[in-house]
Motif scaffolding. Structure first.
Motif, PDB file in Angstrom:
ATOM      1  N   LEU A 157       0.829  -1.205   0.000  1.00  0.00           N
ATOM      2  CA  LEU A 157       0.000   0.000   0.000  1.00  0.00           C
ATOM      3  C   LEU A 157       0.863   1.255   0.000  1.00  0.00           C
ATOM      4  O   LEU A 157       0.553   2.236  -0.688  1.00  0.00           O
ATOM      5  N   ASP A 158       1.954   1.223   0.760  1.00  0.00           N
ATOM      6  CA  ASP A 158       2.870   2.367   0.777  1.00  0.00           C
ATOM      7  C   ASP A 158       3.487   2.598  -0.591  1.00  0.00           C
ATOM      8  O   ASP A 158       3.602   3.751  -1.047  1.00  0.00           O
ATOM      9  N   PHE A 214       2.202   1.752  -3.443  1.00  0.00           N
ATOM     10  CA  PHE A 214       1.130   2.263  -4.304  1.00  0.00           C
ATOM     11  C   PHE A 214       0.927   3.756  -4.077  1.00  0.00           C
ATOM     12  O   PHE A 214       0.826   4.528  -5.036  1.00  0.00           O
ATOM     13  N   ARG A 215       0.877   4.170  -2.834  1.00  0.00           N
ATOM     14  CA  ARG A 215       0.647   5.584  -2.530  1.00  0.00           C
ATOM     15  C   ARG A 215       1.789   6.462  -3.035  1.00  0.00           C
ATOM     16  O   ARG A 215       1.553   7.563  -3.549  1.00  0.00           O
ATOM     17  N   ARG A 216       3.018   5.993  -2.876  1.00  0.00           N
ATOM     18  CA  ARG A 216       4.161   6.779  -3.356  1.00  0.00           C
ATOM     19  C   ARG A 216       4.111   6.954  -4.875  1.00  0.00           C
ATOM     20  O   ARG A 216       4.318   8.062  -5.391  1.00  0.00           O
ATOM     21  N   GLN A 241       1.444   6.651  -6.761  1.00  0.00           N
ATOM     22  CA  GLN A 241       0.253   7.429  -7.089  1.00  0.00           C
ATOM     23  C   GLN A 241       0.501   8.924  -6.924  1.00  0.00           C
ATOM     24  O   GLN A 241       0.115   9.727  -7.776  1.00  0.00           O
ATOM     25  N   LEU A 242       1.176   9.312  -5.854  1.00  0.00           N
ATOM     26  CA  LEU A 242       1.468  10.732  -5.635  1.00  0.00           C
ATOM     27  C   LEU A 242       2.437  11.266  -6.688  1.00  0.00           C
ATOM     28  O   LEU A 242       2.321  12.417  -7.120  1.00  0.00           O
ATOM     29  N   TYR A 290      -1.131  -2.703  -9.266  1.00  0.00           N
ATOM     30  CA  TYR A 290      -1.607  -2.830  -7.885  1.00  0.00           C
ATOM     31  C   TYR A 290      -3.078  -3.224  -7.787  1.00  0.00           C
ATOM     32  O   TYR A 290      -3.593  -3.392  -6.675  1.00  0.00           O
ATOM     33  N   ARG A 294      -5.782  -1.592  -8.206  1.00  0.00           N
ATOM     34  CA  ARG A 294      -6.542  -0.588  -7.459  1.00  0.00           C
ATOM     35  C   ARG A 294      -6.906   0.548  -8.404  1.00  0.00           C
ATOM     36  O   ARG A 294      -6.070   0.986  -9.201  1.00  0.00           O
ATOM     37  N   SER A 330      -7.447   4.244  -9.612  1.00  0.00           N
ATOM     38  CA  SER A 330      -6.808   5.506  -9.216  1.00  0.00           C
ATOM     39  C   SER A 330      -6.898   6.583 -10.298  1.00  0.00           C
ATOM     40  O   SER A 330      -6.588   7.742 -10.031  1.00  0.00           O
ATOM     41  N   GLN A 340      -8.924   9.926  -9.725  1.00  0.00           N
ATOM     42  CA  GLN A 340      -8.290  10.800  -8.743  1.00  0.00           C
ATOM     43  C   GLN A 340      -7.050  11.472  -9.333  1.00  0.00           C
ATOM     44  O   GLN A 340      -6.751  12.629  -9.013  1.00  0.00           O
ATOM     45  N   SER A 381     -10.824  -2.335  -5.000  1.00  0.00           N
ATOM     46  CA  SER A 381     -10.053  -1.374  -4.230  1.00  0.00           C
ATOM     47  C   SER A 381      -9.738  -1.925  -2.863  1.00  0.00           C
ATOM     48  O   SER A 381      -9.055  -1.280  -2.099  1.00  0.00           O
TER      49      SER A 381
END
Length: 393
Positions: free
Chosen positions: A5-6, A8-10, A12-13, A130, A132, A134, A137, A393
């Motif tokens: 998840l981390d 993915f978030r990195r 994604q940002l 991933y 998920r 996105s 967004q 998700s």
């Protein structure tokens, strides 16, 4: 799972920073069109041609984008095209005559086409890697970048009326966004493959004739982005000149569209996971077209605002879903569909202006409503099973 998840978030940002970059860069120079018009002594027709040239550059970029995507991959192409856009922005601030400005804006269209394809390829790869959703967004951050650019432009206008300091400040902010994104972008698959395999693939890759699905995706994309772009540029004029809104209320048109679009894109990935991309696109574009058409028939300020809200709500998730579907068709399809999207976004407002000039702004906005309905019709011809109907998700 927390580590995944981390990661993915990195990623994604980082990709979101690219979307924000593009929105910020485009809105920066677009927000200063009045100043550029005055400095270069342009007529209304010349300003319209300037916008059309940007769309022409994006249209001409398709063969180049398809080639560069295969040659460089989405990660490297994102970085190279973003750097070009920074240089172009600085060059526009130094342009001293109209022909030079036309060349610079044409180059901007080409670079926008490159970055648009590359960053959407990154977004589609993120969803695939991933599992998920996105993409909507990510597109919301494009709107956020445009909004931020408008605020910066307003602030700089209070300090100086010249564009050079403004564009220099914007260039610094853009470089900071790019520096943040660079180390966190996804590596392309071809970068991870063995060198011999890459060489073999490069021999077999050719620019192919678009499939029927790709053509329908391109058609849906161009009409969808015509709807988006025209609402941003013509809603305030419609509010004042047709709906009869007082000056203080005229800007509410674009405000309603922007807010609803941002909210819908923020929530859109949840809709995609629940109902699937096909339903989100078909229902959303139908709501946009029908809502705007009814508002035009009713007339008045309140119906106009309700119709604009329908457009923002309904059209917001359309283009992100189309990008994901195009990515499933391959890099050539993505390049073509993204190029069509860029053409619609940049050239659509000018086309609506020509229609309004030949008849009335009400008929111009009717074309926008019809465009949204065309999107819904086109997407019935798309095999959505080639894309992920929904990603958990």
């Amino acid at each position: 799972m927390p580590r995944v998840l981390d990661d993915f978030r990195r990623a994604q940002l980082a990709i979101a920073a690219l979307f924000c970059f593009l929105g910020f860069q485009y809105a920066t120079w677009a927000s200063r069109l009045p100043a550029l018009k005055t400095r270069l002594s342009l007529s209304e027709t010349e300003v319209g041609l300037l916008l059309m040239v940007c769309g022409a550059g994006a249209a001409a970029s398709f063969p180049l984008v398809a080639y560069l995507m295969k040659r460089l991959g989405s990660r490297s192409l994102s970085l190279v095209s973003a750097l070009c856009l920074v240089v172009i922005l600085l060059g526009l601030s130094a342009a001293r005559n109209y022909p030079v400005a036309l060349l610079i804006i044409c180059a901007d269209g080409v670079a926008v086409g490159c970055l648009n394809v590359a960053m959407n390829a990154q977004g589609a790869a993120l969803e695939a890697a991933y599992q998920r959703t996105s993409m909507t967004q990510l597109h919301a951050t494009f709107s956020g970048g445009s909004f931020a650019a408008a605020l910066v432009a307003s602030g700089m206008n209070t300090v100086t009326s010249t564009v050079a300091p403004h564009f220099a400040t914007a260039a610094v902010l853009l470089l900071l966004l790019l520096a943040y994104a660079r180390p966190r972008l996804l590596a392309d698959q071809q970068e991870q493959a063995p060198a011999a395999e890459q060489k073999d693939k490069s021999r077999r890759r050719r620019l192919t004739v678009p499939s029927q699905v790709t053509l329908w995706l391109g058609c849906a994309m161009v009409f969808g982005t015509v709807t988006e772009g025209a609402m941003n540029d013509w809603s305030a004029l419609y509010m004042k000149d047709v709906a009869g809104a007082p000056d203080r209320l005229a800007p509410l048109g674009i405000a309603v569209v922007s807010v609803m679009m941002f909210l819908a894109r923020f929530l859109g990935d949840g809709w995609r996971s629940r109902w699937g991309d096909a339903r989100v696109v078909r229902v959303g574009s139908a709501v946009a077209g029908t809502g705007l058409a009814l508002a035009l028939l009713a007339g008045g300020v309140v119906p106009a605002l309700i119709g604009f809200a329908c457009v923002g709500l309904g059209i917001a998730a359309v283009t992100p879903c189309l990008y994901v579907a195009a990515s499933a068709q391959g890099s050539d399809a993505l390049a073509l569909v993204a190029t069509m999207g860029t053409i619609g976004l940049l050239a659509g407002p000018a086309v609506i202006g020509f229609v309004a000039g030949a008849s009335s702004l009400s008929w111009g906005m009717a074309v926008v409503a019809a465009s949204a309905v065309v999107v819904s019709i086109c997407t019935t011809r798309i095999g959505w099973n080639t894309a992920r109907e929904a990603v958990s998700s």
